[in-house]
Design a protein around this motif. Structure first.
Motif, PDB file in Angstrom:
ATOM      1  N   UNK A 104       0.727  -1.038  -0.025  1.00 48.57           N
ATOM      2  CA  UNK A 104       0.000  -0.056  -0.120  1.00 48.57           C
ATOM      3  C   UNK A 104       0.869   1.131  -0.151  1.00 48.57           C
ATOM      4  N   UNK A 105       1.950   1.260   0.942  1.00 47.57           N
ATOM      5  CA  UNK A 105       2.950   2.313   0.986  1.00 47.57           C
ATOM      6  C   UNK A 105       3.603   2.749  -0.343  1.00 47.57           C
ATOM      7  N   UNK A 106       4.133   1.539  -1.095  1.00 51.28           N
ATOM      8  CA  UNK A 106       4.619   1.644  -2.413  1.00 51.28           C
ATOM      9  C   UNK A 106       3.671   2.366  -3.209  1.00 51.28           C
ATOM     10  N   UNK A 165      12.382   2.270  -0.475  1.00 52.41           N
ATOM     11  CA  UNK A 165      14.002   1.852  -0.816  1.00 52.41           C
ATOM     12  C   UNK A 165      14.625   2.986  -0.383  1.00 52.41           C
ATOM     13  N   UNK A 166      14.194   4.440  -0.604  1.00 49.74           N
ATOM     14  CA  UNK A 166      14.937   5.376  -0.146  1.00 49.74           C
ATOM     15  C   UNK A 166      15.020   5.646   1.261  1.00 49.74           C
ATOM     16  N   UNK A 167      14.004   5.014   2.243  1.00 48.47           N
ATOM     17  CA  UNK A 167      14.068   5.215   3.417  1.00 48.47           C
ATOM     18  C   UNK A 167      15.157   3.980   3.973  1.00 48.47           C
ATOM     19  N   UNK A 168      15.185   3.219   3.357  1.00 52.08           N
ATOM     20  CA  UNK A 168      16.018   2.050   3.738  1.00 52.08           C
ATOM     21  C   UNK A 168      17.663   2.367   3.344  1.00 52.08           C
ATOM     22  N   UNK A 169      17.575   3.266   2.259  1.00 49.44           N
ATOM     23  CA  UNK A 169      19.066   3.389   1.803  1.00 49.44           C
ATOM     24  C   UNK A 169      19.379   4.622   2.742  1.00 49.44           C
ATOM     25  N   UNK A 170      18.634   5.443   3.007  1.00 46.39           N
ATOM     26  CA  UNK A 170      18.980   6.600   4.270  1.00 46.39           C
ATOM     27  C   UNK A 170      19.432   5.958   5.497  1.00 46.39           C
ATOM     28  N   UNK A 173      12.240  13.848   2.948  1.00 45.86           N
ATOM     29  CA  UNK A 173      11.192  12.610   3.447  1.00 45.86           C
ATOM     30  C   UNK A 173      11.996  11.293   3.914  1.00 45.86           C
ATOM     31  N   UNK A 174      12.822  10.810   3.037  1.00 46.16           N
ATOM     32  CA  UNK A 174      13.337   9.790   3.617  1.00 46.16           C
ATOM     33  C   UNK A 174      14.164   9.919   5.003  1.00 46.16           C
ATOM     34  N   UNK A 209      13.179  11.861   7.159  1.00 48.20           N
ATOM     35  CA  UNK A 209      12.006  11.824   8.265  1.00 48.20           C
ATOM     36  C   UNK A 209      11.579  10.476   8.913  1.00 48.20           C
ATOM     37  N   UNK A 210      11.223   9.683   7.683  1.00 47.71           N
ATOM     38  CA  UNK A 210      10.546   8.431   7.920  1.00 47.71           C
ATOM     39  C   UNK A 210      11.577   7.300   8.562  1.00 47.71           C
ATOM     40  N   UNK A 211      12.635   7.539   8.128  1.00 50.27           N
ATOM     41  CA  UNK A 211      13.894   6.535   8.689  1.00 50.27           C
ATOM     42  C   UNK A 211      14.000   7.065  10.207  1.00 50.27           C
ATOM     43  N   UNK A 212      13.811   8.405  10.671  1.00 51.99           N
ATOM     44  CA  UNK A 212      13.894   8.726  12.142  1.00 51.99           C
ATOM     45  C   UNK A 212      12.711   8.134  12.675  1.00 51.99           C
ATOM     46  N   UNK A 213      11.592   8.407  12.048  1.00 48.93           N
ATOM     47  CA  UNK A 213      10.195   7.783  12.776  1.00 48.93           C
ATOM     48  C   UNK A 213      10.405   6.420  13.110  1.00 48.93           C
TER      49      UNK A 213
END
Lengths: 282, 276
Positions: free
Chosen positions: A51-53, A67-72, A245-246, A248-252
């Protein structure tokens, strides 16, 4: 002889007969390894990720691809570890302060009705005041250093511990108190031998509430102190102002993991300390 | 007999509430118990038998009248650990092993020993020697194997036995028991009555035992004190002149039943007197 012998017997329905085990023994295969236990969660997570993707593709300015969140996270692990440790330190230190103050006050309020009448109304008002609103004022008062963060975290943890501990200290059954009053046990002896151990289940119930709260307190404090240097709350503020954004979400995600970790730590400690209590028996 | 009664209650009145809604839990109650006697208090609910027990144990103060335990007030008796209490529920601490549960009352209030020796000196009795071996006491009560277990791992009857051992471990001069067996099944109750009598016979303690079972009262007591309600008062003290140990055949004999009938008759009469 006793009703509790069979307590640890798991549901054996899905076991192959060869793996039958003696009743009362811990299972050799932990329950959570069975597909019936972990599969629903995996399906749920996979669905959420899909759903996210989908959302990230449709609304690229609102949601970063996973993928961007994971890469960050993987490109810059030191950054997240450092900030997580800062926030964790604030949360735990603030909680420790709040706990110490609340526990001492709980003992005083349960021993002296006069203290209770003085403290409880103030504590209640403190509790209903939204700390998010108070935080900026505390930052003004205590500066951008660690102190306002500890104070805010301590305050947010204070009330649940106070109320639970005070209730727990008064939870000793009347007949137990009578037995020890007929041997003229002193107030300190009653407190140490009866009241504090009786309060432990209540204290742990409070800790389950305030450990996640302490992370909230630390993050709110960091976000209120706009000039603070580090911490995940600060990282989120900075990254969102720069539209990263990546990050932000990685920190969350890291914050969420931290909360889970803290809660698990409480659960483990609770099982050890309260092995005698009904709540820890399956 | 030294002359100082173990328990002396003189014209005690106990009122709950005030004004027109006040109820007399006890009115003009007097009772004298000589040392070493086993006294059962029996009566309908609301007759104040438990209140009387709590007064003797110093857990409540009478409105009027005077209570003495071996010549001192209940508060002084508690401070000197003369009194052992067995409440209706076992009242054990669930986080402590059986052994620690029965030894904790000895560990608190360490100054009691000196006070106790002084009070014993006043009335010419021997203070008890050093504390008993609690492991041995547990073993004799059939609890040797569970000394390290937690109360939650025991059956109801075993828990109540632990509570009795805890009280006897204090070597109390007066043992105060408030319907300790009322929550147990009949077989367990009878075996605990036997154990209680065994422990009592080799100690020299005085027992005040509240019960609502006529059979239990006749089986255990030297004296059965019959009480009535509204206001709570003592109707009669009946001496039970039966040989000990009271078990087996005796319980089926006519003289045993005669005492039961006598007590039931007194209870009934008090009841009708109230109703009239």
């Amino acid at each position: 002889m006793t009703a509790t012998e069979g307590r640890a017997v798991p549901a054996t329905g899905e076991e192959p007969p060869a793996r039958r085990r003696r009743p009362g023994r811990r299972p050799s295969v932990p329950a959570w390894l069975r597909p019936a236990v972990w599969l629903p969660l995996v399906v749920m997570l996979a669905g959420l990720a899909a759903l996210w993707q989908y959302g990230a593709r449709r609304l690229p300015y609102l949601l970063p691809p996973l993928r961007d969140v994971g890469r960050s996270l993987l490109d810059n692990p030191g950054y997240y570890v450092h900030n997580a440790l800062v926030t964790l330190g604030e949360a735990v230190a603030g909680l420790a302060m709040g706990f110490a103050a609340a526990f001492v006050l709980a003992v005083l309020t349960s021993e002296f009705p006069l203290v209770r009448r003085a403290v409880m109304p103030v504590a209640t008002v403190l509790n209903v005041t939204p700390l998010v609103a108070v935080a900026p004022a505390l930052v003004v008062a205590f500066g951008f250093g660690p102190l306002p963060k500890l104070v805010i975290t301590g305050l947010i943890c204070f009330f649940p511990i106070l109320i639970n501990t005070a209730t727990g200290l008064r939870s000793v059954p009347r007949e137990v108190l009578q037995v020890y009053r007929t041997v003229d046990a002193s107030r300190v002896e009653l407190l140490w031998h009866l009241r504090v151990p009786s309060a432990l289940p209540f204290v742990f119930a409070a800790l389950r509430i305030v450990f996640p709260l302490s992370v909230i307190g630390a993050v709110v404090a960091e976000m209120s102190a706009s000039g603070s240097a580090s911490g995940l709350g600060t990282a989120i503020s900075v990254a969102s102002s720069m539209n990263q954004l990546p990050v932000v979400y990685a920190s969350i995600l890291v914050l969420a993991l931290m909360g889970v970790l803290l809660l698990s730590a409480v659960t483990v400690a609770e099982r050890r300390a309260l092995h005698w209590h009904d709540s820890t028996r399956d | 007999m030294t002359g100082t009664p173990a328990v002396e209650v003189r014209s005690v009145r106990m009122v709950y509430g005030s004004g027109p809604s006040a109820t007399f839990a006890l009115d003009d109650v007097g009772l004298t118990v000589e040392p070493g006697r086993f006294v059962a208090l029996i009566g309908p609910s609301g007759c104040g038998k438990s209140t009387l027990l709590r007064l003797v144990a110093g857990l409540e103060q009478p409105e009027r009248g005077d209570i003495r335990v071996h010549g001192v007030t209940p508060a002084e008796a508690c401070a000197a650990k003369l009194i052992g209490l067995v409440p209706q529920s076992p009242a054990l601490l669930p986080w402590m092993s059986v052994l620690r549960n029965v030894t904790l009352p000895q560990k608190v209030n360490r100054r009691a020993a000196a006070r106790r020796a002084r009070i014993a000196g006043l009335t010419g009795r021997q203070p008890p020697a050093a504390g008993p071996d609690m492991r041995e006491l547990l073993r004799r009560a059939g609890l040797g194997d569970v000394a390290r277990k937690l109360p939650g791992q025991l059956s109801g009857g075993m828990r109540q036995r632990v509570a009795i051992v805890r009280a006897f471990g204090l070597r109390p001069d007066v043992l105060v028991m408030d319907e300790p067996f009322s929550a147990l099944d009949e077989f367990t109750r009878e075996s605990l009555q036997d154990q209680l009598l065994d422990l009592w016979e080799e100690s020299e303690t005085t027992v005040l035992f509240v019960t609502h079972s006529v059979t239990e009262a006749v089986r255990l007591a030297d004296t059965v004190v019959v009480m009535a309600s509204g206001p709570g008062r003592i109707v009669e003290g009946i001496e039970v002149d039966l040989p000990r140990p009271r078990r087996g055949q005796l319980l089926g004999e006519r003289r045993f039943h005669a005492y039961e009938d006598l007590i039931r008759d007194r209870l009934r009469r008090a009841w009708h007197h109230d109703a009239a």
